[in-house]
Design a protein around this motif. Structure first.
Motif, PDB file in Angstrom:
ATOM      1  N   ILE A 240       0.866  -1.186   0.000  1.00 25.85           N
ATOM      2  CA  ILE A 240       0.000   0.000   0.000  1.00 25.85           C
ATOM      3  C   ILE A 240       0.900   1.233   0.000  1.00 25.85           C
ATOM      4  O   ILE A 240       1.830   1.322   0.806  1.00 25.85           O
ATOM      5  N   ASN A 241       0.636   2.167  -0.920  1.00 24.48           N
ATOM      6  CA  ASN A 241       1.456   3.385  -1.036  1.00 24.48           C
ATOM      7  C   ASN A 241       0.673   4.613  -0.613  1.00 24.48           C
ATOM      8  O   ASN A 241      -0.494   4.774  -0.985  1.00 24.48           O
ATOM      9  N   GLU A 242       1.365   5.500   0.087  1.00 21.92           N
ATOM     10  CA  GLU A 242       0.803   6.794   0.454  1.00 21.92           C
ATOM     11  C   GLU A 242       1.848   7.855   0.112  1.00 21.92           C
ATOM     12  O   GLU A 242       3.031   7.675   0.416  1.00 21.92           O
ATOM     13  N   GLY A 243       1.417   8.955  -0.506  1.00 24.77           N
ATOM     14  CA  GLY A 243       2.362  10.011  -0.878  1.00 24.77           C
ATOM     15  C   GLY A 243       2.821  10.809   0.330  1.00 24.77           C
ATOM     16  O   GLY A 243       2.180  10.800   1.385  1.00 24.77           O
ATOM     17  N   LYS A 244       3.962  11.487   0.167  1.00 27.57           N
ATOM     18  CA  LYS A 244       4.460  12.366   1.232  1.00 27.57           C
ATOM     19  C   LYS A 244       4.692  13.755   0.649  1.00 27.57           C
ATOM     20  O   LYS A 244       4.950  13.891  -0.540  1.00 27.57           O
ATOM     21  N   GLY A 245       4.605  14.764   1.518  1.00 22.57           N
ATOM     22  CA  GLY A 245       4.888  16.125   1.067  1.00 22.57           C
ATOM     23  C   GLY A 245       3.728  16.672   0.262  1.00 22.57           C
ATOM     24  O   GLY A 245       2.565  16.317   0.495  1.00 22.57           O
ATOM     25  N   ASP A 246       4.028  17.537  -0.707  1.00 19.87           N
ATOM     26  CA  ASP A 246       2.927  18.146  -1.482  1.00 19.87           C
ATOM     27  C   ASP A 246       2.337  17.136  -2.471  1.00 19.87           C
ATOM     28  O   ASP A 246       2.799  15.998  -2.563  1.00 19.87           O
ATOM     29  N   ASP A 247       1.296  17.538  -3.184  1.00 25.51           N
ATOM     30  CA  ASP A 247       0.522  16.585  -3.983  1.00 25.51           C
ATOM     31  C   ASP A 247       1.104  16.249  -5.354  1.00 25.51           C
ATOM     32  O   ASP A 247       0.447  15.629  -6.175  1.00 25.51           O
ATOM     33  N   ARG A 248       2.364  16.693  -5.624  1.00 28.38           N
ATOM     34  CA  ARG A 248       2.933  16.392  -6.931  1.00 28.38           C
ATOM     35  C   ARG A 248       3.541  14.991  -6.993  1.00 28.38           C
ATOM     36  O   ARG A 248       3.938  14.542  -8.049  1.00 28.38           O
ATOM     37  N   ASN A 249       3.626  14.306  -5.856  1.00 24.73           N
ATOM     38  CA  ASN A 249       4.203  12.960  -5.878  1.00 24.73           C
ATOM     39  C   ASN A 249       3.290  12.030  -6.684  1.00 24.73           C
ATOM     40  O   ASN A 249       2.116  12.290  -6.881  1.00 24.73           O
ATOM     41  N   GLN A 250       3.877  10.928  -7.151  1.00 27.33           N
ATOM     42  CA  GLN A 250       3.154  10.023  -8.078  1.00 27.33           C
ATOM     43  C   GLN A 250       1.899   9.398  -7.460  1.00 27.33           C
ATOM     44  O   GLN A 250       0.966   9.070  -8.185  1.00 27.33           O
ATOM     45  N   ILE A 251       1.855   9.255  -6.122  1.00 24.80           N
ATOM     46  CA  ILE A 251       0.681   8.635  -5.520  1.00 24.80           C
ATOM     47  C   ILE A 251      -0.508   9.606  -5.582  1.00 24.80           C
ATOM     48  O   ILE A 251      -1.614   9.234  -5.979  1.00 24.80           O
ATOM     49  N   ASP A 252      -0.253  10.856  -5.191  1.00 19.58           N
ATOM     50  CA  ASP A 252      -1.345  11.826  -5.229  1.00 19.58           C
ATOM     51  C   ASP A 252      -1.752  12.160  -6.666  1.00 19.58           C
ATOM     52  O   ASP A 252      -2.917  12.455  -6.932  1.00 19.58           O
ATOM     53  N   GLU A 253      -0.788  12.061  -7.599  1.00 25.39           N
ATOM     54  CA  GLU A 253      -1.129  12.260  -9.009  1.00 25.39           C
ATOM     55  C   GLU A 253      -2.110  11.162  -9.452  1.00 25.39           C
ATOM     56  O   GLU A 253      -3.109  11.423 -10.122  1.00 25.39           O
ATOM     57  N   TYR A 254      -1.826   9.928  -9.052  1.00 28.59           N
ATOM     58  CA  TYR A 254      -2.729   8.807  -9.344  1.00 28.59           C
ATOM     59  C   TYR A 254      -4.123   9.065  -8.759  1.00 28.59           C
ATOM     60  O   TYR A 254      -5.138   8.903  -9.433  1.00 28.59           O
ATOM     61  N   LEU A 255      -4.160   9.451  -7.471  1.00 31.33           N
ATOM     62  CA  LEU A 255      -5.450   9.616  -6.781  1.00 31.33           C
ATOM     63  C   LEU A 255      -6.307  10.676  -7.461  1.00 31.33           C
ATOM     64  O   LEU A 255      -7.533  10.543  -7.537  1.00 31.33           O
ATOM     65  N   LYS A 256      -5.632  11.709  -7.967  1.00 30.28           N
ATOM     66  CA  LYS A 256      -6.366  12.773  -8.647  1.00 30.28           C
ATOM     67  C   LYS A 256      -6.936  12.249  -9.971  1.00 30.28           C
ATOM     68  O   LYS A 256      -8.111  12.422 -10.262  1.00 30.28           O
ATOM     69  N   GLU A 257      -6.083  11.561 -10.739  1.00 26.40           N
ATOM     70  CA  GLU A 257      -6.540  11.068 -12.050  1.00 26.40           C
ATOM     71  C   GLU A 257      -7.589   9.960 -11.910  1.00 26.40           C
ATOM     72  O   GLU A 257      -8.573   9.922 -12.642  1.00 26.40           O
TER      73      GLU A 257
END
Ligand code: FE2
Length: 346
Positions: free
Chosen positions: A212-229
């Protein structure tokens, strides 16, 4: 048998169900990977693809759960079927342990199911194997099947979930408390600009893992990019275990499937670190395969670029190594960052 360690009697992955607004493309990718399109569901526009012990369903129905799922997420994995000894027993046990049941009206297939990651479904399947299986019982042969030469992919090795910041514990508890998954590893991974944390769980029967992956820092990391898309948490990648990764990639050469590129310097030192690798080093370099291991064994792996929306596929060959390629995380992460830069995200 179901036990304290394996309370639902889980026995592995039976199928993965995909849905998409563009089934033509998804079909072509399955074929390029060496799957054969063999059957159609008796009542529904759900097609069955197979390669060795990997079963895929492609749901093209114009109504129902998967159709709505594709409308919300774009190309997506709307459900998985997990093998159990007794589907009704597993379903009752899961609900008793806190899982949310899916009603008959909510799901596309008749097997007992609960809601999993991102409100996708997990079906419990107790009819599987060579002779008596759901494809033989509930699907009909296509008049014109698409038979493809298999490309050495044997089974689903693992699947990875991406989740929102602060929800990793919720999802790891879901897998632990309902099914009896156990923690295998915890990673903190830094690229050059972004970072993530990853927590890996193994199924109680030992047959597959879910990091299970969770992003760190601001939302430009690949996990938060995935969650947005993807518009929510879900499966980030499926890993196919290959019998012979070099042969699999040779067989896929020239197809539409593109893999992440790795900096050439990676190969300057990797075989000094892992001199035990017996595969053809020129072919490894040619395909940009990653290598990782220790004194005991090693693994070979490669990742496609995003294939179905933000979902991608990993190919992995294991030689007495049960890891996830930890030694490659940095090289891989930076490769994804280069891809994000090309796409204007970073
Ligand atoms: Fe992976």
């Amino acid at each position: 048998m179901a036990s304290e360690q394996n309370p639902l009697g889980l026995l592995g992955i039976e199928f993965t169900e995909f849905c998409t607004p563009d089934s033509e493309f998804m079909h072509q990718v399955f074929i390029d990977f060496g799957f054969s399109k063999l059957k159609k569901h008796q009542q529904k526009e759900i097609f069955y693809y197979k390669q060795n012990d990997i079963n895929f369903l492609l749901n093209n129905d114009k109504k129902g759960f998967s159709c709505a799922f594709a409308k919300k997420h774009g190309p997506a994995i709307s459900s998985m079927g997990w093998r159990v000894e007794d589907a009704q027993f597993a379903f009752d046990g899961a609900v008793a342990r806190g899982a949310k049941p899916a009603t008959a009206a909510a799901k596309d297939l008749p097997y007992p199911a609960i809601y999993g990651i991102g409100d996708s479904l997990i079906y419990f399947i107790d009819t599987f194997g060579e002779q008596n299986n759901i494809y033989a019982n509930d699907f009909i042969d296509l008049d014109e099947p698409v038979i493809t030469q298999e490309k050495g992919f044997i089974e689903v090795d693992h699947l990875t979930n991406n989740v929102y910041k602060g929800t990793m514990e919720h999802w790891s508890n879901f897998y632990k408390e309902i099914f009896g998954f156990t923690e295998v590893r915890y990673f903190d991974i830094k690229g050059s600009q972004t970072a993530l944390i990853s927590y890996a769980l193994r199924s109680p029967d030992g047959s597959f893992c879910i990091p299970i992956n969770e992003g760190k820092g601001d939302d430009r990391n690949q996990i938060d990019e995935y969650l947005k898309e993807y518009d929510g948490p879900g499966v980030q990648h499926l890993a196919f275990r290959s019998r012979d990764i070099v042969a699999s990639l040779d067989a896929m050469e020239g197809s539409s499937i593109e893999t992440l590129d790795i900096i050439p310097e990676y190969y300057d030192t990797i075989f000094d670190k892992l001199p035990q690798v017996t595969e053809d080093r020129e072919r490894i370099k040619h395909h940009q395969i990653l290598v990782d291991g220790d004194e005991e064994g090693y693994l070979l792996q490669i990742f496609t670029k995003n294939l179905f929306g933000p979902i991608f596929i990993e190919i992995i060959q294991r030689k007495n190594n049960l890891g996830f390629g930890e030694g490659n995380f940095k090289a891989l992460f930076e490769s994804i960052e280069r891809d994000q830069v090309r796409r204007g995200v970073l």
